[in-house]
Design a protein around this motif. Structure first.
Motif, PDB file in Angstrom:
ATOM      1  N   GLN A 132       0.785  -1.067  -0.039  1.00 52.49           N
ATOM      2  CA  GLN A 132       0.035   0.092  -0.250  1.00 52.49           C
ATOM      3  C   GLN A 132       0.664   1.275   0.072  1.00 52.49           C
ATOM      4  O   GLN A 132       0.528   2.532  -0.307  1.00 52.49           O
ATOM      5  N   ARG A 133       2.223   1.234   0.466  1.00 52.70           N
ATOM      6  CA  ARG A 133       3.028   2.345   0.262  1.00 52.70           C
ATOM      7  C   ARG A 133       4.066   2.141  -1.041  1.00 52.70           C
ATOM      8  O   ARG A 133       4.312   0.848  -1.221  1.00 52.70           O
ATOM      9  N   ASP A 134       4.719   2.909  -1.603  1.00 50.87           N
ATOM     10  CA  ASP A 134       5.687   2.664  -2.782  1.00 50.87           C
ATOM     11  C   ASP A 134       7.127   2.678  -2.209  1.00 50.87           C
ATOM     12  O   ASP A 134       7.981   2.773  -2.979  1.00 50.87           O
ATOM     13  N   VAL A 135       7.316   2.597  -0.881  1.00 48.90           N
ATOM     14  CA  VAL A 135       8.755   2.324  -0.234  1.00 48.90           C
ATOM     15  C   VAL A 135       8.443   0.973   0.613  1.00 48.90           C
ATOM     16  O   VAL A 135       7.665   1.151   1.330  1.00 48.90           O
ATOM     17  N   LEU A 136       8.957   0.010   0.204  1.00 52.45           N
ATOM     18  CA  LEU A 136       8.975  -1.127   1.076  1.00 52.45           C
ATOM     19  C   LEU A 136      10.085  -2.029   1.156  1.00 52.45           C
ATOM     20  O   LEU A 136      11.037  -1.895   0.240  1.00 52.45           O
ATOM     21  N   GLU A 137      10.235  -2.850   2.002  1.00 55.73           N
ATOM     22  CA  GLU A 137      11.379  -3.791   2.053  1.00 55.73           C
ATOM     23  C   GLU A 137      11.610  -4.895   1.034  1.00 55.73           C
ATOM     24  O   GLU A 137      10.228  -5.624   0.949  1.00 55.73           O
ATOM     25  N   PHE A 138      12.454  -5.121   0.340  1.00 51.82           N
ATOM     26  CA  PHE A 138      12.537  -6.289  -0.537  1.00 51.82           C
ATOM     27  C   PHE A 138      12.332  -7.528   0.007  1.00 51.82           C
ATOM     28  O   PHE A 138      13.041  -7.858   1.000  1.00 51.82           O
ATOM     29  N   GLU A 139      11.674  -8.391  -0.536  1.00 52.97           N
ATOM     30  CA  GLU A 139      11.554  -9.896  -0.100  1.00 52.97           C
ATOM     31  C   GLU A 139      12.295 -10.725  -1.185  1.00 52.97           C
ATOM     32  O   GLU A 139      12.900 -11.639  -0.843  1.00 52.97           O
ATOM     33  N   SER A 140      11.815 -10.727  -2.237  1.00 53.72           N
ATOM     34  CA  SER A 140      12.547 -11.554  -3.432  1.00 53.72           C
ATOM     35  C   SER A 140      12.072 -11.154  -4.871  1.00 53.72           C
ATOM     36  O   SER A 140      10.842 -10.401  -4.937  1.00 53.72           O
ATOM     37  N   ASP A 141      12.591 -11.566  -5.700  1.00 50.97           N
ATOM     38  CA  ASP A 141      12.274 -11.149  -7.265  1.00 50.97           C
ATOM     39  C   ASP A 141      11.244 -11.912  -7.623  1.00 50.97           C
ATOM     40  O   ASP A 141      10.169 -11.407  -8.246  1.00 50.97           O
TER      41      ASP A 141
END
Length: 807
Positions: free
Chosen positions: A454-463
């Motif tokens: 819901q936000r356009d900055v977030l923590e990467f999880e996986s490709d």
């Protein structure tokens, strides 16, 4: 037959309609017939009009063209029988209530109570509840809630005190429309009562005759015209519109490729142009860029290049009346001296994909490791779309709600969806596709996915998660999608799509785009040409011991400052037409002014000096095509100014995403729909462009640089709170936070000289003082120049008072 709307007692028609409100509580037996039902059959326009007067309480006549349409309908379908006056009244008032919005407050109460209990409703559920309340069927409303998984006790609590409008209240609302006309109706000198009567003719027609018969009467006469489901009908009628062979294309760009900026620009340009041809209309593309934390600049430059190219690579000599090319040319040439109109060629429309989102994904420490650019293809399509409400092909298509999206307006005078102003409903195929996504339960997006993205900055999880999110958020079950140059061992769950994995070699695209007419519209000279010598101009000596505020036009002031004066420049410039003090006739004029100022900033910076430039991509009208709301879009200001500044001679070291945290005013970002195409994340961050003047032979990179860990990471700092109880207590409408500027001054030695070419309220000066540096603020507005000086002096006095008395 009485037509009064002011009788003190409850009328027969009230008892017919309002008895439905209590049917879940007690059995009332047979409801009395409405007086007009003694007709039993409606076989003339006069009989129809008399029945309409009884139901609306109005004494007016139908407009002549509506009466003619009724005669044609009666001749086609024959008389209408009134088998159930109660059902007739319920159907009629349901449609009119929706048209008037008389139950808006009641529905808001229901939804607010539900939200407080963490109960949400999607589009279909809201439509069903709205229909029940507009029909005054609270028993059906309670049943609907229970079928939605709400307990009986909770349903009773949600509906307690929710009282739908009575038919008397509906008729009063109609009377208000007829006797208290809006300015719109007064201005057009319309026959207001006839207007309101005409808008109610459609609801009555659809209450009298079966829907299937009316679909056949108003439709084109083709097979499937009587199909109840509109989407099924439209698929049968125009299957070419529903081709979904390639609705999403996702391309991975690995670090090794990103670092070769010029080759990557060409390869991505070729891919974007090719995908525009292959992609189904209203489909999506996404570029997933790997970011090298040690060298983030190339990934950001690639993202900005792709965004700029994708939106504007198609050049069309459009003859549409809405294209205001002559006015745009006139405004631009008046603003920019020496503009070459032949090179600018304002008669060409630049178009392409529509910018939707740029996601920033980080590692747990906040270091940016992926950028995900999402864009949509919205190609003008002239295929006639029948009205979703009445199936009529008597439509006009002379408008666009947004550029590239064709809109149609129903001209059927007996359409039930005509507005209370008796205007036809507007609709578009893009909305039809979105509706299809809502109605497909297999395409539902999980609540967990919606909340995580819901936000356009977030923590990467996986490709893998990136691909699966793009698939579920931007395509439907059964769609064809392509994943290009995917990382090895990328696993994607079976999401009900037809997925193809493709590998693309580098293909070089046309490079003349980067010197096309678009870029000539905001430069009078080549931006990379050196500025003329300043030896003949008076030189302003800038050597403040703490700070100085210079009131004046930034360009003119900078011209008087010697070359290579400043160690760093930091600013939050005026955003295009976002504030009362920052207004330009169009985007070209804005970009010209920003570029001309940046040329001067480049000159006065020392070799290796950084220009930290805070900019935001926001919604507005560029005023380069149209001047109306149809031109409103998300303007990619960051990509536009980056390109302009690189042409001047700056290089992009990187971008610091300024994450502003949770959005203060949280509108419904997906309208309560957990469906594809409705997921519009909150735009939570701004670009801080880090642009460097090329180091000289005597300059060490480390002397004027911002530390690498700051350049590589997201910074999360709350915006300045300036509004208290509706009043601006700060004094400036667009300040940026002191902590952000302090971060952007990192790496400079004490005593360094800092420039802010758009000084505003002096935030840069205060941050520089706190860091032991000197600063120069340039501000055009005299009130803001005074504010800058006062706030900075007060700040320095407070800071100095806190110094220790003895070393």
């Amino acid at each position: 037959m009485s037509t009064s709307i002011d009788r003190p007692t409850v009328s027969v028609r009230d008892r017919v309609y309002n008895a439905n409100r209590a049917t879940s509580l007690t059995a009332r037996g047979e409801v009395q017939m409405i007086a007009s039902a003694s007709q039993e059959v409606v076989e003339t326009v006069d009989a129809f009009q008399q029945l309409l007067r009884e139901l609306t309480g109005l004494r007016g006549d139908l407009p002549g063209d509506t009466s003619d349409a009724l005669r044609t309908l009666l001749a086609t379908l024959g008389p209408a029988s009134i088998d159930s006056p109660s059902e007739l009244a319920t159907r009629f008032y349901r449609t009119v209530n929706r048209k008037l919005g008389v139950n808006r407050a009641q529905l808001a109460t229901l939804y607010t109570r539900a939200a407080a209990k963490d109960i949400t409703f999607n589009y279909h559920q809201k439509s069903r509840l709205s229909s029940c309340i507009d029909s005054a069927r609270m028993d059906l409303c309670a049943k609907a809630l229970e079928e939605m998984g709400v307990s009986a006790a909770s349903a009773r609590a949600l509906l307690n005190g929710v009282e739908p409008a009575t038919s008397s209240e509906t008729r009063q609302a109609l009377a208000d429309e007829a006797h208290k006309p809006s300015k719109l109706r007064k201005a057009l000198d319309r026959s207001v009562t006839a207007d309101v009567m005409g808008s109610c003719a459609g609801p009555l027609a659809w209450a009298l005759w079966p829907a299937e018969s009316l679909y056949a009467a108003f439709g084109s006469g083709g097979a499937g015209d009587t199909t109840a489901d509109y989407l099924s009908f439209l698929r049968a009628r125009s299957p070419e519109l529903f081709e979904r062979e390639r609705t999403l294309s996702v391309r991975f760009v690995a670090t090794a490729e990103v670092l070769e900026v010029s080759k990557t620009r060409s390869a991505l340009s070729a891919w974007l142009a090719d995908e525009y041809q292959r992609l189904n209309n209203h489909g999506f593309i996404a570029a997933v860029l790997e970011v090298d934390p040690a060298h983030p600049g190339p990934a950001w430059a690639t993202a900005h290049d792709a965004m700029l190219y994708a939106e504007r690579f198609k050049e069309t000599r459009l003859r549409q009346m809405f294209f205001r090319s002559k006015e745009v040319a006139r405004e631009t040439t008046a603003h920019i001296p020496g503009l070459n109109e032949e090179s600018a060629d304002f008669g060409i429309l630049n178009e392409g994909f529509t910018y939707r989102d740029l996601f920033v994904l980080t590692d747990p420490a906040g270091v940016v490791i992926r950028l995900v650019l999402v864009m949509q293809k919205n190609l003008r399509d002239e295929t006639t779309i029948p009205c979703p409400d009445c199936r009529s092909t008597h439509v006009e298509g002379n408008s666009y709600p947004t550029l590239g999206v064709k809109s149609w307006e129903c001209q059927n005078l007996l359409c039930p969806a005509r507005s209370i102003y008796n205007r036809g409903r507007r609709f578009q195929f893009k909305s039809v596709i979105s509706q299809a996504a809502i109605e497909d339960p297999q395409s539902r997006v999980s609540v967990a996915s919606v909340r995580r993205w819901q936000r356009d900055v977030l923590e990467f999880e996986s490709d893998q998660e990136i691909v699966e999110t793009l698939v579920t958020h931007y395509s439907m079950w059964g769609d064809g999608i392509a994943v290009i140059n995917a990382p090895e061992r990328l696993g994607v769950a079976d999401l009900g799509r037809r997925t193809s994995f493709e590998s693309l070699a580098r293909v070089h695209a046309r490079t003349d785009f980067w010197d096309s007419a678009f870029f000539h519209r905001y430069r009078a000279t080549e931006l990379h040409e050196p500025l003329p010598e300043r030896s003949g101009l008076p030189q302003r000596v800038v050597a403040p011991t703490r700070f100085t505020t210079i009131h004046g036009d930034s360009n003119e002031v900078l011209k008087s400052i010697p070359t290579e004066t400043f160690d760093r420049a930091v600013t939050s410039p005026p955003y295009f037409n976002a504030r009362e003090y920052s207004q330009w006739p169009n985007l070209y004029a804005y970009l010209y002014d920003m570029a001309e100022n940046a040329r001067e900033v480049h000159r006065v910076l020392k070799p290796g000096g950084i220009y930290a430039y805070n900019i935001f991509d926001y919604f507005d009208n560029e005023r380069t095509v149209v001047f109306s709301d149809m031109g409103k879009k998300r303007i990619a200001l960051a990509s536009l100014v980056t390109d302009a500044f690189l042409r001047i001679g700056f290089e992009l070291v990187g971008v610091i995403p300024w994450d502003k945290g949770e959005i203060q005013g949280k509108r419904g970002f997906n309208a309560g729909n957990f469906s594809p195409f409705y997921q519009s994340p909150f735009n939570c961050w701004e670009h801080v462009l880090l642009l460097r003047k090329a180091p000289g032979p005597e300059t060490l990179d480390s002397e004027l640089a911002i530390p690498a860990d700051i350049v590589a990471s997201v910074t999360r700092i709350q915006p300045v709170i300036k509004m208290v109880r509706g009043q601006n207590t700060y004094g400036h409408t667009a300040p940026y936070p002191l902590d952000l500027v302090s971060l952007l001054l990192s790496g400079l030695a004490k005593g360094s000289l800092v420039l802010d070419p758009y000084g505003g309220s002096g935030t840069t000066a205060r941050a520089a003082h706190r860091a032991g540096m000197r600063s120069v603020m340039i501000e055009r507005d005299p009130a803001y120049a005074q504010l800058c000086t006062k706030m900075t002096e007060d700040f320095i006095a407070r800071e100095d008072s806190m110094l220790p008395l003895f070393d």
